[in-house]
Design a protein around this motif. Sequence first.
Motif, PDB file in Angstrom:
ATOM      1  N   THR A   1      -0.731  20.529 -37.824  1.00 52.40           N
ATOM      2  CA  THR A   1      -1.244  20.013 -36.552  1.00 52.40           C
ATOM      3  C   THR A   1      -0.205  20.028 -35.439  1.00 52.40           C
ATOM      4  OG1 THR A   1      -0.744  17.702 -37.130  1.00 52.40           O
ATOM      5  CG2 THR A   1      -2.910  18.567 -37.721  1.00 52.40           C
ATOM      6  N   SER A   2       0.586  21.078 -35.370  1.00 50.13           N
ATOM      7  CA  SER A   2       1.615  21.138 -34.329  1.00 50.13           C
ATOM      8  C   SER A   2       1.009  21.146 -32.932  1.00 50.13           C
ATOM      9  CB  SER A   2       2.511  22.355 -34.542  1.00 50.13           C
ATOM     10  OG  SER A   2       1.736  23.540 -34.568  1.00 50.13           O
ATOM     11  N   SER A   3      -0.240  21.609 -32.807  1.00 51.78           N
ATOM     12  CA  SER A   3      -0.864  21.651 -31.485  1.00 51.78           C
ATOM     13  C   SER A   3      -1.120  20.255 -30.938  1.00 51.78           C
ATOM     14  CB  SER A   3      -2.170  22.429 -31.549  1.00 51.78           C
ATOM     15  OG  SER A   3      -3.078  21.792 -32.426  1.00 51.78           O
ATOM     16  N   GLY A   4      -1.076  19.225 -31.765  1.00 49.64           N
ATOM     17  CA  GLY A   4      -1.328  17.875 -31.300  1.00 49.64           C
ATOM     18  C   GLY A   4      -0.080  17.128 -30.870  1.00 49.64           C
ATOM     19  N   TYR A   5       1.052  17.732 -30.974  1.00 42.64           N
ATOM     20  CA  TYR A   5       2.314  17.068 -30.674  1.00 42.64           C
ATOM     21  C   TYR A   5       2.627  17.059 -29.178  1.00 42.64           C
ATOM     22  CZ  TYR A   5       3.879  16.618 -35.502  1.00 42.64           C
ATOM     23  OH  TYR A   5       4.004  16.263 -36.813  1.00 42.64           O
ATOM     24  N   LEU A   6       3.373  16.074 -28.779  1.00 47.45           N
ATOM     25  CA  LEU A   6       4.045  16.063 -27.484  1.00 47.45           C
ATOM     26  C   LEU A   6       5.189  17.067 -27.581  1.00 47.45           C
ATOM     27  CD1 LEU A   6       4.578  14.647 -24.708  1.00 47.45           C
ATOM     28  CD2 LEU A   6       6.046  13.066 -25.976  1.00 47.45           C
ATOM     29  N   MET A   7       5.312  17.957 -26.599  1.00 44.92           N
ATOM     30  CA  MET A   7       6.307  19.011 -26.645  1.00 44.92           C
ATOM     31  C   MET A   7       7.200  18.935 -25.409  1.00 44.92           C
ATOM     32  SD  MET A   7       5.503  20.673 -29.428  1.00 44.92           S
ATOM     33  CE  MET A   7       6.432  22.190 -29.246  1.00 44.92           C
ATOM     34  N   ALA A   8       8.427  19.384 -25.566  1.00 48.89           N
ATOM     35  CA  ALA A   8       9.354  19.294 -24.436  1.00 48.89           C
ATOM     36  C   ALA A   8      10.448  20.350 -24.536  1.00 48.89           C
ATOM     37  CB  ALA A   8       9.989  17.908 -24.381  1.00 48.89           C
ATOM     38  N   TRP A   9      11.085  20.573 -23.420  1.00 51.41           N
ATOM     39  CA  TRP A   9      12.294  21.392 -23.344  1.00 51.41           C
ATOM     40  C   TRP A   9      13.446  20.489 -22.925  1.00 51.41           C
ATOM     41  CZ3 TRP A   9      12.566  26.301 -25.020  1.00 51.41           C
ATOM     42  CH2 TRP A   9      11.376  27.031 -25.124  1.00 51.41           C
ATOM     43  N   PHE A  10      14.561  20.648 -23.624  1.00 50.60           N
ATOM     44  CA  PHE A  10      15.810  19.999 -23.261  1.00 50.60           C
ATOM     45  C   PHE A  10      16.860  21.083 -23.055  1.00 50.60           C
ATOM     46  CE2 PHE A  10      15.318  15.400 -24.111  1.00 50.60           C
ATOM     47  CZ  PHE A  10      14.036  15.408 -24.619  1.00 50.60           C
ATOM     48  N   ARG A  11      17.951  20.726 -22.426  1.00 55.97           N
ATOM     49  CA  ARG A  11      19.045  21.679 -22.266  1.00 55.97           C
ATOM     50  C   ARG A  11      20.385  20.965 -22.358  1.00 55.97           C
ATOM     51  NH1 ARG A  11      18.350  23.277 -15.831  1.00 55.97           N
ATOM     52  NH2 ARG A  11      19.087  21.287 -14.955  1.00 55.97           N
ATOM     53  N   GLN A  12      21.387  21.740 -22.753  1.00 56.70           N
ATOM     54  CA  GLN A  12      22.742  21.194 -22.843  1.00 56.70           C
ATOM     55  C   GLN A  12      23.738  22.244 -22.419  1.00 56.70           C
ATOM     56  OE1 GLN A  12      23.859  19.648 -26.692  1.00 56.70           O
ATOM     57  NE2 GLN A  12      25.492  18.415 -25.796  1.00 56.70           N
ATOM     58  N   GLY A  13      24.494  21.933 -21.354  1.00 56.23           N
ATOM     59  CA  GLY A  13      25.547  22.801 -20.895  1.00 56.23           C
ATOM     60  C   GLY A  13      26.803  22.610 -21.718  1.00 56.23           C
ATOM     61  N   PRO A  14      27.839  23.422 -21.481  1.00 58.28           N
ATOM     62  CA  PRO A  14      29.048  23.372 -22.308  1.00 58.28           C
ATOM     63  C   PRO A  14      29.791  22.046 -22.232  1.00 58.28           C
ATOM     64  CG  PRO A  14      29.337  24.828 -20.423  1.00 58.28           C
ATOM     65  CD  PRO A  14      27.893  24.488 -20.476  1.00 58.28           C
ATOM     66  N   VAL A  15      29.656  21.333 -21.127  1.00 60.73           N
ATOM     67  CA  VAL A  15      30.378  20.066 -21.005  1.00 60.73           C
ATOM     68  C   VAL A  15      29.437  18.909 -20.684  1.00 60.73           C
ATOM     69  CG1 VAL A  15      32.542  21.161 -20.356  1.00 60.73           C
ATOM     70  CG2 VAL A  15      30.905  20.516 -18.573  1.00 60.73           C
ATOM     71  N   GLN A  16      28.135  19.163 -20.708  1.00 62.30           N
ATOM     72  CA  GLN A  16      27.179  18.110 -20.384  1.00 62.30           C
ATOM     73  C   GLN A  16      26.493  17.578 -21.635  1.00 62.30           C
ATOM     74  OE1 GLN A  16      26.873  21.215 -18.703  1.00 62.30           O
ATOM     75  NE2 GLN A  16      27.946  20.538 -16.876  1.00 62.30           N
ATOM     76  N   GLU A  17      25.940  16.391 -21.512  1.00 59.92           N
ATOM     77  CA  GLU A  17      25.085  15.864 -22.569  1.00 59.92           C
ATOM     78  C   GLU A  17      23.725  16.542 -22.481  1.00 59.92           C
ATOM     79  OE1 GLU A  17      26.955  11.347 -22.904  1.00 59.92           O
ATOM     80  OE2 GLU A  17      24.886  11.639 -22.283  1.00 59.92           O
TER      81      GLU A  17
ATOM     82  N   ASP B   1       1.932   9.698 -26.718  1.00 59.57           N
ATOM     83  CA  ASP B   1       1.504  10.119 -25.387  1.00 59.57           C
ATOM     84  C   ASP B   1       2.696  10.527 -24.527  1.00 59.57           C
ATOM     85  OD1 ASP B   1      -0.915   7.433 -25.412  1.00 59.57           O
ATOM     86  OD2 ASP B   1      -1.147   9.530 -26.034  1.00 59.57           O
ATOM     87  N   LEU B   2       2.381  11.129 -23.394  1.00 57.20           N
ATOM     88  CA  LEU B   2       3.435  11.591 -22.491  1.00 57.20           C
ATOM     89  C   LEU B   2       4.288  10.426 -21.995  1.00 57.20           C
ATOM     90  CD1 LEU B   2       4.482  14.146 -21.005  1.00 57.20           C
ATOM     91  CD2 LEU B   2       2.943  13.526 -19.122  1.00 57.20           C
ATOM     92  N   TRP B   3       3.629   9.354 -21.607  1.00 58.84           N
ATOM     93  CA  TRP B   3       4.357   8.197 -21.058  1.00 58.84           C
ATOM     94  C   TRP B   3       4.410   7.062 -22.066  1.00 58.84           C
ATOM     95  CZ3 TRP B   3       6.684   9.735 -16.851  1.00 58.84           C
ATOM     96  CH2 TRP B   3       6.102  10.752 -16.098  1.00 58.84           C
ATOM     97  N   PRO B   4       5.476   6.242 -22.053  1.00 56.01           N
ATOM     98  CA  PRO B   4       6.602   6.283 -21.114  1.00 56.01           C
ATOM     99  C   PRO B   4       7.715   7.205 -21.586  1.00 56.01           C
ATOM    100  CG  PRO B   4       6.806   4.391 -22.538  1.00 56.01           C
ATOM    101  CD  PRO B   4       5.542   5.091 -22.946  1.00 56.01           C
ATOM    102  N   SER B   5       8.648   7.474 -20.733  1.00 54.81           N
ATOM    103  CA  SER B   5       9.916   8.163 -21.051  1.00 54.81           C
ATOM    104  C   SER B   5       9.723   9.490 -21.763  1.00 54.81           C
ATOM    105  CB  SER B   5      10.807   7.242 -21.894  1.00 54.81           C
ATOM    106  OG  SER B   5      10.979   6.009 -21.269  1.00 54.81           O
ATOM    107  N   PRO B   6       9.042  10.451 -21.161  1.00 54.61           N
ATOM    108  CA  PRO B   6       8.802  11.719 -21.839  1.00 54.61           C
ATOM    109  C   PRO B   6      10.041  12.586 -22.008  1.00 54.61           C
ATOM    110  CG  PRO B   6       8.019  11.830 -19.583  1.00 54.61           C
ATOM    111  CD  PRO B   6       8.402  10.397 -19.834  1.00 54.61           C
ATOM    112  N   LEU B   7      11.101  12.319 -21.281  1.00 56.38           N
ATOM    113  CA  LEU B   7      12.279  13.176 -21.330  1.00 56.38           C
ATOM    114  C   LEU B   7      13.462  12.493 -22.015  1.00 56.38           C
ATOM    115  CD1 LEU B   7      12.048  14.814 -17.787  1.00 56.38           C
ATOM    116  CD2 LEU B   7      11.171  15.654 -19.977  1.00 56.38           C
ATOM    117  N   VAL B   8      13.167  11.582 -22.886  1.00 52.33           N
ATOM    118  CA  VAL B   8      14.198  10.891 -23.652  1.00 52.33           C
ATOM    119  C   VAL B   8      14.254  11.490 -25.057  1.00 52.33           C
ATOM    120  CG1 VAL B   8      14.871   8.674 -24.656  1.00 52.33           C
ATOM    121  CG2 VAL B   8      13.967   8.791 -22.323  1.00 52.33           C
ATOM    122  N   GLU B   9      15.452  11.784 -25.521  1.00 52.25           N
ATOM    123  CA  GLU B   9      15.617  12.497 -26.800  1.00 52.25           C
ATOM    124  C   GLU B   9      14.954  11.809 -27.976  1.00 52.25           C
ATOM    125  OE1 GLU B   9      20.127  13.883 -26.185  1.00 52.25           O
ATOM    126  OE2 GLU B   9      19.281  14.418 -28.126  1.00 52.25           O
ATOM    127  N   ASN B  10      15.046  10.485 -28.018  1.00 50.68           N
ATOM    128  CA  ASN B  10      14.560   9.820 -29.224  1.00 50.68           C
ATOM    129  C   ASN B  10      13.039   9.763 -29.330  1.00 50.68           C
ATOM    130  OD1 ASN B  10      13.917   7.757 -27.470  1.00 50.68           O
ATOM    131  ND2 ASN B  10      15.575   6.402 -28.124  1.00 50.68           N
TER     132      ASN B  10
END
Length: 125
Positions: free
Chosen positions: A28-44, A101-110
């Motif tokens: 059921t991967s189609s039911g998941y909340l999905m996101a993109w994250f990024r990490q630069g060489p010196v960034q979190e 669900d998308l909210w709250p905090s959709p762009l938080v790693e945990n």
Amino acid sequence: QVTLVESGGGSVQAGGSLRLSCAASGSTSSGYLMAWFRQGPVQEREGVAAIDRRGGTSFASSVKGRFTISRDNAKNTLFLQMDSLRTEDSAMYYCAAGRGDLWPSPLVENRYNYWGQGTQVTVSS
């Protein structure tokens, strides 16, 4: 269990475009909340964009208006269309999947339980 595999990274000049893809497999991967994250060489690692199973979206302020996130639930694939790229967009980009669900905090790693290995994006001036 969900397995995520990113593709589409590469090198591009500033002002150019790239489209990242993330192929998801598992129950059921189609039911998941999905996101993109990024990490630069010196960034979190930071959240870039997220999308829920109904198509609701959220974007980091740094990419709003330039990036578009979408998903094809029938093909279990997540996309990130990146336009007007800047040198500061250079980073390793990761696909992530989580529940809820998308909210709250959709762009938080945990919020996310499953992660891909990443695809490198390099933007040159």
